[in-house]
Design a protein around this motif. Structure first.
Motif, short mmCIF file in Angstrom:
data_model
loop_
_atom_site.label_atom_id
_atom_site.label_comp_id
_atom_site.label_asym_id
_atom_site.label_seq_id
_atom_site.Cartn_x
_atom_site.Cartn_y
_atom_site.Cartn_z
N GLY A 133 17.67 -32.80 -47.33
CA GLY A 133 17.49 -32.27 -48.73
C GLY A 133 16.43 -31.22 -49.17
N PRO A 134 16.43 -30.73 -50.37
CA PRO A 134 15.62 -29.54 -50.67
C PRO A 134 14.42 -29.91 -50.61
CG PRO A 134 16.62 -30.81 -52.86
CD PRO A 134 17.05 -31.45 -51.50
N VAL A 135 13.37 -28.83 -50.41
CA VAL A 135 11.96 -28.77 -50.44
C VAL A 135 11.63 -28.83 -51.82
CG1 VAL A 135 9.76 -27.78 -49.67
CG2 VAL A 135 11.68 -28.36 -47.88
N LEU A 136 10.82 -29.29 -52.50
CA LEU A 136 10.32 -29.32 -53.86
C LEU A 136 9.02 -28.58 -54.03
CD1 LEU A 136 11.06 -33.09 -54.86
CD2 LEU A 136 12.44 -31.14 -55.21
N GLY A 137 8.35 -28.60 -52.78
CA GLY A 137 7.15 -27.76 -53.10
C GLY A 137 5.87 -28.51 -51.90
N LYS A 138 4.56 -28.04 -52.04
CA LYS A 138 3.76 -28.77 -51.16
C LYS A 138 2.87 -29.75 -51.65
CE LYS A 138 3.80 -24.70 -47.58
NZ LYS A 138 4.08 -25.67 -46.51
N VAL A 139 2.20 -30.37 -51.10
CA VAL A 139 1.25 -31.56 -51.68
C VAL A 139 0.18 -31.77 -50.73
CG1 VAL A 139 2.32 -33.46 -50.85
CG2 VAL A 139 1.05 -33.74 -52.70
N GLU A 140 -1.18 -31.89 -50.98
CA GLU A 140 -2.03 -32.03 -50.14
C GLU A 140 -1.90 -33.26 -49.29
OE1 GLU A 140 -2.72 -31.65 -53.22
OE2 GLU A 140 -4.07 -29.82 -53.70
N GLU A 141 -2.36 -33.37 -47.86
CA GLU A 141 -1.93 -34.61 -47.23
C GLU A 141 -3.02 -35.66 -47.80
OE1 GLU A 141 -3.80 -34.36 -43.33
OE2 GLU A 141 -1.77 -34.49 -42.65
N TYR A 142 -4.26 -35.39 -48.28
CA TYR A 142 -5.17 -36.53 -48.59
C TYR A 142 -4.61 -37.45 -49.72
CZ TYR A 142 -6.89 -33.95 -52.53
OH TYR A 142 -7.01 -33.44 -54.00
N PHE A 143 -3.69 -36.74 -50.60
CA PHE A 143 -2.97 -37.34 -51.58
C PHE A 143 -2.15 -38.38 -51.00
CE2 PHE A 143 0.73 -38.21 -54.18
CZ PHE A 143 0.18 -38.89 -55.23
N LEU A 144 -1.28 -37.81 -50.08
CA LEU A 144 -0.12 -38.99 -49.42
C LEU A 144 -0.98 -39.94 -48.64
CD1 LEU A 144 2.11 -36.02 -48.35
CD2 LEU A 144 2.23 -37.48 -50.40
N GLU A 145 -2.13 -39.68 -48.16
CA GLU A 145 -2.69 -40.68 -47.33
C GLU A 145 -2.76 -42.13 -47.89
OE1 GLU A 145 -6.10 -38.46 -46.47
OE2 GLU A 145 -5.44 -38.00 -44.52
N THR A 146 -3.02 -42.06 -49.45
CA THR A 146 -3.24 -43.46 -50.12
C THR A 146 -1.84 -44.09 -50.34
OG1 THR A 146 -3.12 -42.16 -52.16
CG2 THR A 146 -5.37 -42.55 -50.97
N LEU A 147 -0.58 -43.60 -50.15
CA LEU A 147 0.82 -44.06 -50.51
C LEU A 147 1.38 -44.97 -49.53
CD1 LEU A 147 2.50 -41.09 -52.31
CD2 LEU A 147 0.77 -42.58 -53.17
N THR A 148 2.13 -46.17 -49.85
CA THR A 148 2.74 -46.75 -48.92
C THR A 148 4.33 -46.66 -49.43
OG1 THR A 148 2.41 -48.66 -50.35
CG2 THR A 148 1.21 -48.51 -48.41
N GLN A 149 5.41 -46.94 -48.77
CA GLN A 149 6.69 -46.61 -49.12
C GLN A 149 7.03 -47.57 -50.37
OE1 GLN A 149 9.65 -48.63 -46.86
NE2 GLN A 149 11.25 -47.37 -47.76
N GLY A 150 7.81 -46.55 -51.23
CA GLY A 150 8.30 -47.18 -52.50
C GLY A 150 7.19 -47.02 -53.69
N ASP A 151 6.07 -46.51 -53.39
CA ASP A 151 5.13 -45.82 -54.52
C ASP A 151 5.81 -44.79 -55.30
OD1 ASP A 151 3.23 -47.71 -53.91
OD2 ASP A 151 2.08 -46.44 -53.13
N THR A 152 5.88 -44.65 -56.42
CA THR A 152 6.04 -43.74 -57.16
C THR A 152 5.26 -42.76 -57.86
OG1 THR A 152 6.33 -45.07 -59.06
CG2 THR A 152 8.37 -44.83 -58.03
N PHE A 153 5.56 -41.47 -57.84
CA PHE A 153 4.21 -40.50 -58.35
C PHE A 153 4.92 -39.38 -59.18
CE2 PHE A 153 4.70 -37.05 -54.94
CZ PHE A 153 5.05 -37.95 -53.96
#
Lengths: 843, 235
Positions: free
Chosen positions: A518-538
Motif C-alpha cells: 500500500g501507499p506510504v502516508l508519512g513518517k512517525v516517530e518510533e517512540y509513539f508506536l512503541e506503545t501501540l498494540t494491534q487494533g489500536d486506532t490513532f
C-alpha cells in the motif's frame, strides 16, 4: 556579584604565577573571586564543582588550575620520556570542544604559555589521532565516546601517565544519560591509572549539587564529595510573560496569536534568540515570523534535523552578529557562546524551571547586566506553567532530573573495553566500577552476570563457553580471546542509538504482516508506536488509522473506518512537565490569591471552574465525569506530564474495559487525561459499580502494566538499543556498516527467541528497567498514585466543565476535513474552545 | 511477530505431481511422499546461533531447540519410514561436531529408528559425525533425484533446497511475501525449515533457468495454511 564558598580548613591562598597577574593587569581585569577560589582548592589537591551562571568566566576558571600548573612546570630535560596528556577536557558536544579551544587560545597565546592544545572528536582524522597517541598534547579536548576509546586502548596507561586534571563541562547535562554512565566508568578507570587525579566539574545551577559533587569523586566513602564553589545569579534576569489583548488559546502549541507582539519585540532589540520545544514548532514559528517580516529582518532557523552545512552557516552569521533573530530548538541549549544575544523569547511553556534558566542564560553574556526574556504561553494551562516557572527562576528553585542508576548495557560495553585495554581481575574491576557514582549500588552478583554476559552471552543454557569473547586464564585474569574482539569493540563504542522514523504504510485490515504494497502516508516517530498494540486506532494527518503491526522499519496500518481514534498521536515535545513545576501549577490552581498574577481571562476561567465544578487542592486528584453527545467522559487532572499520562491512559482504559464501562479511547496532555466510553461512568460510580480508589490503585503498575508492555512493541525496540550498546549485536563490523534495517531484523529475532526461552536474561532485565524509566515514566506514575491515595475528589457533572475544555479540544485537534468517514472527528475538530465553554456555562 | 492474520479456510497441505510421483507440501515446510513413506526437509541450519557465537556474536542458543521441536511435530504427524534432510542441516561445518549434548540427544531421539539420510550442503559439506543416518551427496529414487543445490543440467524429478525460495504476490496494490515450495512439475525447490532463516524471491536471478515460468507454482506458507499461487501471479 555574590560569591559563596564553603570553606574547608587548611586551604591556602592560591598562587597565581606572574605571567597571569600581569596578563590580567594589562587587560585591566581582575581574576574573579570564584576563579581564585577554584584555583586555591585545586592547588590544595582537591577536586571541585563550580556552579555558575553563563557569562561568569566559567571556562577560564575551569582551566586556570591547568594553565598555572603547566606554566610552572619545569622544561623537559634532554632525553626525558615524552610527557602524556596533562589535562583532559570532556564536553557533551563536539562543537563545544572546538569552541573552548578557540576561547583558550587567546590567553595562552598572549601569555606565551608553553602549552599545547588539541581536540579529538569523531571528526578528527585517523592520522591526527595516531599522532596524538605518540605525541599527546598537554590539553586534550574531547567527548565521552573518545574517552571510552582511549581507555580501551592497550597504551592507555602510558597515554594518561601524566594526567593531572579532568575538566567536565556542562556536567549537569552529561550525567543524566547513558553517556554519563559510560563517562563515569571512564573516570573510574582514569582514577585507577592515576589515583591522585583531580576532577573539576563545571555546571549550571542544579537542584541537587550534592549528586554532582559525589559524581566527581570515588565512592569508597559514603560521604565522599568534591568541594563546591558557587557563583549565584549575577544580575537577576528580567523575565516577563507576553502581554497581549489577543485571546489566549484553549489548547495547542503554536502560539500563533502572539506573532505580531513577538515581531515587535524582535524589532526593538539587537539580537533575539527564540526557543521552542520541538522542530515542528520551530518550522511553524519561523514561517509565521517571515510572513510578518515586513522589514525584511535577517531571521534564521537552527535545529537538529537541518543539514549540517546550513547550521554552520547560521552559527557563522551569529558569530558575526549579522542576524536579528534565530529560531532554535535544544541544539542551542548548551553553553556555546555565539554573538550578542540581548533577548530570549521562549515560545511554549519551558516544561522545567532549570531548562528555562539555561535558555535565558543565552541572553547577555556580560553577567553583571540582567538577562532579558519573554515567555510566550501557547495556551491557558501554559500561562499558569509559565507563571510558575518564572517564579521558580526568580526564587532559584531548580528541578533537574534526579540521577538514575547506571545502566547494565553500558556496563557490559565497559567490561569488554576493559578487557581490550589489558587483562583484568574481576575483583579489582568490580571495585573500580563500584567507585563510579552511578554504579555505587551495583551488587556483585549482577556485576558477575554482566561479565558472564560479555564472555558468553550469559545464557542459562551454557553452550557457548568454548566461544567466549573474554576468558578467565590461569592467573585469574580475564583476557580477550583474540584481537578481532578488540577491533569489533572499537567500531561499536558509544551509547547514542538514533531513534529512527518509521514509514506508515497502508495495508488491508487483518493481514498486516503479509501485506507490503500500500501507499506510504508519512513518517512517525518510533517512540509513539512503541506503545501501540494491534487494533489500536490513532489519528495521523487527519485520518483514523488502525495499527496492524510493525514489519522491519515500517508501521503497517489500515483504515480505521468509523471508529474513534483510541490512542492520541502527538507531534508535541518530548520533554515532560517537571515534577516541581507540576506541583507549582497545582498549587496555583488551588489558591485564588495567586490568580491575581495571571491574565484576567485566565483568572476568570478558573473562577468559573470554581463555580461550576471544583478546583482541586494541591495534593488532590480531581476526577470529573459528564455526558456529551452520545459519549460519556471521565476527565482526570494529575498534572504529571504527558509520558506518565499516556501510560496511565493505557492502563486506565484496560481497567475500565474490565469494569464494563466500554471505553472507546483516551487523550492525554501534560495536565490532564480524558477517557470516553459508551457507558455512563457517573452512574456507575454512583451505584458503586465502579470505584475510583480501586481504579487508581497502585496495583495497576503490577499485572496490568506487565500485560500491556508484553503486548506492545516497546520492549522490542528498547531491547534493540540495549543489544547494540551492550555489544550483543554490532553496529558496525570492520569494513562493513550494517544498515538500520538489518539491525532491526536481527535484534527483533533475538528478542523473540529470548522472550520465549529465557525471559529473565540479564539483557531482558536491563531492557525492562530502561523502558520503565524512560519511555513510560512509571516511577512518576507510581509516585502520583501513592500521592493521591485517599485524595481523589470526584465531581459528577451534567456537562463539560471549564477546566475540561483544553483536553476536550485535544480529542479532535488533529482531524482535518477531507475524509467522508470522519463525521465524528470532524464534529470535534470544528468545535471551538468558545463553543465548549458556552456549553460549560449553560445553566 | 504476533499473529496478525485471522484464521482462513486454507488447506494445511496441498498435493503436487512431480515426475510421475505424488507428494504433499505441508504448510509447515516439509514435503511428504505418501506412497514411499518418505519425508523431505531442507535447510535446517541447526546451530546458527552457535555459529554466530563462534564469530563473537553471542546470539541466544535457543534456535536449535526451536527448530528441533517443530521438526518433531511434523515427524509425529506423518510418521515417515524414511527421511531426507536436504543439506545445510547445520549452519556451519563445526555445527554438528560442536552441538551441545542436550540438542544432540534430542536430535538422536527424533531420528530414532527411521531410515535417515543427510545430504551434504554448502554450509555442511562434510557428513555430520557421530549422528545416526546415512550421508550422501545426492540420492536417486525411482526417477527422483534429491540433492542440496539445484543442478542446472538436471533432468526431470529433481528435489533440491539451498536457495530458500520465497514468493511475493501483489493484490489491490498490496504485496504479500512468504517462504514457499517452488515447483514446475519437473523440479521442486524446498523452503528453508530452520528457525532463523530468511527467504529469497523465486523471481530473483539466482533461480533463472531453473523453472518454466508458465508451469511454475509457488506453494506459499501461511500462518494457518498453504496457498498454491500460479507463477504468472508472482511479483
Amino acid at each position: 556579584m555574590e560569591h559563596r564558598t564553603h570553606p574547608i580548613d587548611g586551604i591556602a591562598a592560591p598562587t597565581l604565577p606572574a605571567p597571569f597577574s600581569e596578563w590580567f593587569a594589562t587587560r585591566g581585569w581582575q581574576p574573579r573571586a570564584h576563579q581564585l577560589e577554584l584555583l586555591a582548592r585545586t592547588q590544595a589537591g582537591r577536586s571541585a564543582l563550580l556552579i555558575a551562571p553563563t557569562g561568569a568566566g566559567k571556562t577560564l576558571a575551569g582551566f586556570l588550575p591547568t594553565l598555572t600548573d603547566l606554566a610552572d612546570r619545569p622544561k623537559p630535560r634532554p632525553g626525558e620520556a615524552r610527557r602524556g596528556v596533562h589535562t583532559l577536557y570532556i564536553s557533551p558536544l563536539k562543537a563545544l570542544a572546538v569552541d573552548i579551544q578557540r576561547n583558550l587560545n587567546m590567553p595562552v597565546a598572549e601569555m606565551e604559555l608553553p602549552v599545547t592544545m588539541e581536540t579529538r572528536t569523531g571528526d578528527t582524522p585517523t592520522h591526527k589521532r595516531q599522532r596524538q597517541k605518540h605525541a599527546p598534547p598537554d590539553i586534550l579536548l574531547t567527548t565521552p565516546e573518545q574517552l571510552a576509546l582511549l581507555i580501551a586502548s592497550p597504551d592507555a596507561e602510558r597515554f594518561f601517565s601524566h594526567l593531572k586534571f579532568v575538566v567536565f563541562d556542562e556536567l549537569h547535562s552529561l550525567v543524566i544519560s547513558k553517556r554519563g554512565h559510560l563517562l563515569s566508568l571512564g573516570l573510574a578507570r582514569l582514577r585507577r591509572l592515576r589515583p591522585e587525579l583531580q576532577t573539576i566539574g563545571l555546571s549550571a545551577t542544579v537542584a541537587e549539587p550534592e549528586a554532582l559533587r559525589r559524581w566527581l569523586v570515588p565512592q569508597d566513602r559514603p560521604d565522599a564529595m568534591a568541594d563546591i564553589v558557587t557563583v549565584s545569579g549575577g544580575a537577576k534576569p528580567h523575565i516577563t510573560i507576553l502581554e497581549t489583548d489577543e485571546r489566549v488559546p484553549w489548547a495547542g502549541h503554536s502560539a500563533l496569536y502572539a506573532i505580531p507582539k513577538v515581531y515587535e519585540a524582535i524589532k526593538a532589540r539587537r539580537t533575539t534568540l527564540l526557543f521552542v520545544n520541538t522542530r515542528s514548532q520551530a518550522e511553524l514559528l519561523f514561517r509565521e515570523l517571515w510572513r510578518a517580516n515586513e522589514d525584511n529582518l535577517p531571521i534564521a532557523l537552527h535545529h537538529g534535523s537541518l543539514d549540517v552545512g546550513q547550521r554552520r552557516k547560521v552559527e557563522k552569521a551569529m558569530e558575526t552578529n549579522s542576524l536579528r533573530a534565530i529560531v532554535a530548538t535544544s541544539t542551542l541549549d548548551l553553553g556555546i557562546d555565539w554573538g550578542d544575544v540581548d533577548l530570549v523569547v521562549h515560545v511554549g511553556a519551558p516544561k522545567g524551571a532549570s531548562r528555562l534558566a539555561q535558555r535565558i542564560g543565552r541572553s547577555n553574556h556580560r553577567m553583571d547586566e540582567p538577562s532579558r526574556a519573554i515567555l510566550v504561553p501557547a495556551n491557558r494551562f501554559e500561562v499558569m506553567e509559565c507563571r510558575a516557572a518564572l517564579e521558580a527562576n526568580y526564587l532559584g528553585a531548580q528541578d533537574t532530573p534526579p540521577l538514575v542508576e547506571g545502566a547494565l548495557d553500558v556496563l557490559a560495553q565497559h567490561v569488554l573495553g576493559s578487557a581490550c585495554a589489558a587483562p583484568f581481575d574481576a575483583d579489582v574491576l568490580y571495585g573500580e566500577v563500584a567507585s563510579a557514582a552511578p554504579y555505587a549500588g551495583l551488587d556483585r552478583v549482577t556485576f558477575d552476570r554482566i561479565v558472564e554476559f560479555v564472555a558468553t552471552g550469559g545464557y542459562a543454557l551454557k553452550s557457548y563457553e568454548r566461544y567466549a569473547r573474554i576468558r578467565k586464564t590461569k592467573d585469574g585474569l580475564w583476557r580477550i580471546a583474540n584481537p578481532r574482539i578488540a577491533q569489533q569493540y572499537r567500531l561499536n563504542v558509544g551509547t547514542i542509538v538514533e531513534s529512527p522514523m518509521l514509514n506508515i504504510r497502508m495495508v488491508r485490515p487483518g493481514r498486516g504482516s503479509a501485506s507490503r504494497g500500500g501507499p506510504v502516508l508519512g513518517k512517525v516517530e518510533e517512540y509513539f508506536l512503541e506503545t501501540l498494540t494491534q487494533g489500536d486506532t490513532f489519528l495521523f494527518s487527519g485520518r483514523v488509522l488502525r495499527f496492524e503491526g510493525i514489519r522491519e522499519n515500517e508501521c503497517l496500518v489500515s483504515a480505521g473506518g468509523g471508529e474513534d481514534a483510541k490512542v492520541p498521536y502527538y507531534a508535541g515535545g518530548k520533554f515532560p512537565l517537571s515534577t516541581y513545576l507540576a506541583s507549582e501549577v497545582r498549587a496555583m490552581l488551588a489558591d485564588p490569591e495567586r490568580w491575581k498574577t495571571l491574565p484576567p481571562q485566565v483568572a476568570e476561567w478558573l473562577s468559573i471552574q470554581h463555580d461550576k465544578s471544583i478546583l482541586p487542592r494541591r495534593e488532590d486528584l480531581l476526577v470529573e465525569t459528564f455526558p456529551r453527545g452520545n459519549r460519556f467522559y471521565m476527565v482526570l487532572y494529575p498534572f504529571e506530564g504527558r509520558l506518565a499520562h499516556q501510560t496511565l491512559g493505557m492502563l486506565l482504559t484496560r481497567r475500565l474495559e474490565r469494569a464494563g464501562a466500554h471505553p472507546l479511547g483516551f487523550v492525554a496532555n501534560d495536565y490532564a487525561i480524558a477517557v470516553w466510553g459508551l457507558n455512563d461512568m457517573s452512574a456507575m460510580l454512583k451505584s458503586s459499580k465502579l470505584s475510583l480508589a480501586a481504579l487508581m490503585d497502585e496495583d495497576m503498575l503490577g499485572d496490568d502494566l506487565e500485560a500491556w508492555i508484553a503486548d506492545s512493541w516497546l520492549l522490542k525496540r528498547t531491547f534493540r538499543n540495549c543489544a547494540l550498546i551492550s555489544g550483543l549485536v554490532e553496529k558496525r563490523h570492520p569494513g562493513q556498516e550494517k544498515t538500520g534495517r538489518q539491525v532491526t531484523v536481527s535484534a527483533d529475532l533475538i528478542y523473540d527467541v529470548l522472550r520465549a526461552h529465557e525471559p529473565d536474561h540479564i539483557l531482558m532485565q536491563a531492557t525492562w528497567a530502561d523502558a520503565a524509566q524512560g519511555l513510560l515514566d512509571v516511577r512518576r506514575l507510581g509516585e502520583m498514585l501513592s500521592r493521591i491515595r485517599g485524595r481523589i475528589v470526584h465531581k459528577a457533572l451534567t456537562r463539560i466543565s471549564p477546566l475540561a475544555v483544553p483536553i476536550m479540544l485535544e480529542i479532535g485537534k488533529e482531524a482535518v476535513a477531507g475524509d467522508a468517514n470522519e463525521a465524528l472527528l470532524g464534529e470535534a475538530s470544528r468545535l471551538s474552545g468558545e463553543e465548549l465553554m458556552q456549553e460549560a456555562l449553560e445553566a | 511477530m504476533n499473529s496478525l492474520a485471522p484464521a482462513t479456510d486454507a488447506s494445511t497441505a496441498l498435493t503436487v505431481r512431480i515426475a510421475g510421483h505424488e507428494a504433499v507440501c505441508d504448510w509447515r515446510g516439509v514435503l511428504f511422499f505418501p506412497a514411499m513413506g518418505l519425508m523431505v526437509v531442507s535447510d535446517l541450519h541447526l546451530e546458527k546461533g552457535a555459529a554466530f557465537a563462534r564469530r563473537g556474536r553471542m546470539l541466544p542458543p535457543y534456535d536449535t531447540a526451536a527448530t528441533l521441536k517443530r521438526l518433531e511435530g511434523v515427524l509425529a504427524d506423518y510418521d515417515p519410514e524414511m527421511v531426507i534432510s536436504l543439506g545445510d542441516s547445520f549452519h556451519d561445518d563445526e555445527g554438528a561436531a560442536e552441538m551441545p549434548t542436550l540438542f544432540r540427544e534430542h536430535l538422536v531421539r527424533i531420528i530414532d529408528k527411521r531410515d535417515w539420510h543427510w545430504i551434504a550442503g554448502n554450509h555442511d559439506p562434510a557428513p555430520p559425525p557421530d549422528l545416526p543416518g546415512h550421508c550422501a551427496r545426492e540420492i536417486a529414487i525411482d526417477g527422483l533425484t534429491f540433492r542440496h543445490e539445484p543442478a542446472r543440467t538436471a533432468g526431470p524429478g529433481e528435489i533440491a533446497g539451498h536457495l530458500h525460495p520465497g514468493a511475493r504476490i501483489v493484490r489491490r496494490g498490496r504485496g504479500v511475501r512468504r517462504a514457499c515450495f517452488a515447483c514446475d512439475g519437473s523440479r521442486l525447490i524446498m523452503p528453508a525449515f530452520g528457525s532463523l532463516t530468511g527467504a529469497l524471491n523465486v523471481l530473483d536471478r539466482a533461480f533463472s533457468g531453473l523453472f518454466e515460468r508458465e508451469r511454475l507454482t509457488a506453494y506459499m506458507l501461511g500462518r494457518q495454511g498453504i496457498y498454491a499461487i500460479a507463477g504468472s501471479m508472482l511479483r
